[in-house]
Design an enzyme around this catalytic site. Sequence first.
Site, PDB file in Angstrom:
ATOM      1  N   GLU A   1      10.160  -4.377   9.836  1.00 32.12           N
ATOM      2  CA  GLU A   1      10.579  -3.117   9.203  1.00 32.12           C
ATOM      3  C   GLU A   1      11.209  -2.201  10.244  1.00 32.12           C
ATOM      4  O   GLU A   1      10.595  -1.887  11.278  1.00 32.12           O
ATOM      5  CB  GLU A   1       9.357  -2.437   8.563  1.00 32.12           C
ATOM      6  CG  GLU A   1       9.718  -1.093   7.942  1.00 32.12           C
ATOM      7  CD  GLU A   1       8.592  -0.466   7.122  1.00 32.12           C
ATOM      8  OE1 GLU A   1       7.548  -1.113   6.916  1.00 32.12           O
ATOM      9  OE2 GLU A   1       8.780   0.685   6.690  1.00 32.12           O
TER      10      GLU A   1
ATOM     11  N   ASP B   1      -1.060  -6.383  -0.252  1.00 35.16           N
ATOM     12  CA  ASP B   1      -0.950  -5.718   1.053  1.00 35.16           C
ATOM     13  C   ASP B   1      -2.319  -5.163   1.453  1.00 35.16           C
ATOM     14  O   ASP B   1      -2.906  -4.365   0.718  1.00 35.16           O
ATOM     15  CB  ASP B   1       0.072  -4.570   0.901  1.00 35.16           C
ATOM     16  CG  ASP B   1       0.625  -4.106   2.216  1.00 35.16           C
ATOM     17  OD1 ASP B   1       0.448  -4.806   3.231  1.00 35.16           O
ATOM     18  OD2 ASP B   1       1.265  -3.035   2.224  1.00 35.16           O
TER      19      ASP B   1
ATOM     20  N   GLU C   1      -0.634  -5.548   8.772  1.00 35.99           N
ATOM     21  CA  GLU C   1       0.217  -4.949   9.790  1.00 35.99           C
ATOM     22  C   GLU C   1      -0.339  -5.212  11.184  1.00 35.99           C
ATOM     23  O   GLU C   1      -1.556  -5.289  11.357  1.00 35.99           O
ATOM     24  CB  GLU C   1       0.300  -3.423   9.578  1.00 35.99           C
ATOM     25  CG  GLU C   1       0.914  -3.029   8.252  1.00 35.99           C
ATOM     26  CD  GLU C   1       1.037  -1.512   8.073  1.00 35.99           C
ATOM     27  OE1 GLU C   1       0.788  -0.759   9.043  1.00 35.99           O
ATOM     28  OE2 GLU C   1       1.381  -1.100   6.954  1.00 35.99           O
TER      29      GLU C   1
ATOM     30  N   ASP D   1       0.838  -1.204   0.000  1.00 36.40           N
ATOM     31  CA  ASP D   1       0.000   0.000   0.000  1.00 36.40           C
ATOM     32  C   ASP D   1       0.872   1.253   0.000  1.00 36.40           C
ATOM     33  O   ASP D   1       0.363   2.372  -0.072  1.00 36.40           O
ATOM     34  CB  ASP D   1      -1.013  -0.019   1.157  1.00 36.40           C
ATOM     35  CG  ASP D   1      -0.358   0.039   2.521  1.00 36.40           C
ATOM     36  OD1 ASP D   1       0.876  -0.087   2.608  1.00 36.40           O
ATOM     37  OD2 ASP D   1      -1.096   0.214   3.520  1.00 36.40           O
ATOM     38  N   SER D   2       2.191   1.066   0.049  1.00 34.62           N
ATOM     39  CA  SER D   2       3.112   2.191  -0.186  1.00 34.62           C
ATOM     40  C   SER D   2       2.859   2.799  -1.564  1.00 34.62           C
ATOM     41  O   SER D   2       3.321   3.907  -1.848  1.00 34.62           O
ATOM     42  CB  SER D   2       4.568   1.728  -0.073  1.00 34.62           C
ATOM     43  OG  SER D   2       4.800   0.592  -0.876  1.00 34.62           O
TER      44      SER D   2
ATOM     45  N   LYS E   1      -0.678  -9.607   3.099  1.00 39.77           N
ATOM     46  CA  LYS E   1       0.101  -9.141   4.256  1.00 39.77           C
ATOM     47  C   LYS E   1      -0.747  -8.159   5.036  1.00 39.77           C
ATOM     48  O   LYS E   1      -1.483  -7.363   4.438  1.00 39.77           O
ATOM     49  CB  LYS E   1       1.397  -8.460   3.798  1.00 39.77           C
ATOM     50  CG  LYS E   1       2.154  -7.797   4.945  1.00 39.77           C
ATOM     51  CD  LYS E   1       3.485  -7.223   4.511  1.00 39.77           C
ATOM     52  CE  LYS E   1       3.433  -5.815   3.977  1.00 39.77           C
ATOM     53  NZ  LYS E   1       2.844  -4.824   4.892  1.00 39.77           N
TER      54      LYS E   1
END
Length: 285
Positions: free
Chosen positions: A187, A88, A120, A49-50, A118
């Site tokens: 990260e 993501d 978070e 999602d970056s 993925k």
Amino acid sequence: MSQTRKKVTLPYLFDKVAHGEPITMLTCYDYPTAYFQEQAGIDMILVGDSLGMTMLGYDSTLPVTMDDMIRHAQAVRRGSPNAWLIGDMPYMSYQPSVETAIRNAGRFMAEAGCDAIKLEGGAEMADRMRGIVNAGIPAMGHLGLTPQSASALGGFRVQGRDARRAKKILEDARALEEAGAYAILLEMVPDRICRLVSERAKNCFIISLGSGPDAHGQLLIYHDMFGLYPKFKPRMAKVFGNAGEVILNGLKQYVAEVSGKQFPQADNYFSISDEEYTELLSLLD
Ligand code: KIV
């Protein structure tokens, strides 16, 4: 240049881990880049999602929607049929409930042909992780600097530098592994914490982004490694080639050549035969 390789699978990835061979992982958001990453033999591709920052120009990842993610993941899958492709989960696509998480994870698989997702977060997201895994979808965790929580974490900074917070990262990694995560991304975590997490992982493998060499694999943000993100370059990113500079020089040259009437040249456009052109003129008369 086109080469084909075998589809990357979970057994293949765990085999690499068992043989001490580092897993290669990059972010990717579009078809041509995915094509090159496929040719280069990248093991795992994250449609992160970056892309909200690198592709869409937002200041954070928070405005990114599931529809944005699906569109980009589909393009990446077309360019890279064989990499292990991870979608993501964007902000609020899994936080509200286990059911929301399972439905949106399923969209990545059904609509974009992803191999995994993925998300978070640590122990507080273990029920989402378990629900997704129980639905038959491989899921990767993400600890340390988790950009969707950057505000709560005090910005984009190294996480787990004091013993208490480092212990929490180790506990979160354990909770995600117990919930069924096949892998965990760390990260911006200190190298020795990453090593401890990696050594303690039994049924999952650890990928490092700025967390040192002692993980089972490495991830970089594609735009950082090629000088393609104009706003900043994080310290952890090595620039492997300055494509941004090459593109900017090319653009300046284009502007100069069009302005100076040097472009286009004869081989940059198409002609019509004299005969047809004469006939056209007579038709116009
Ligand atoms: O969105 C993304 O690219 C990520 C990386 C920062 C790991 O989650």
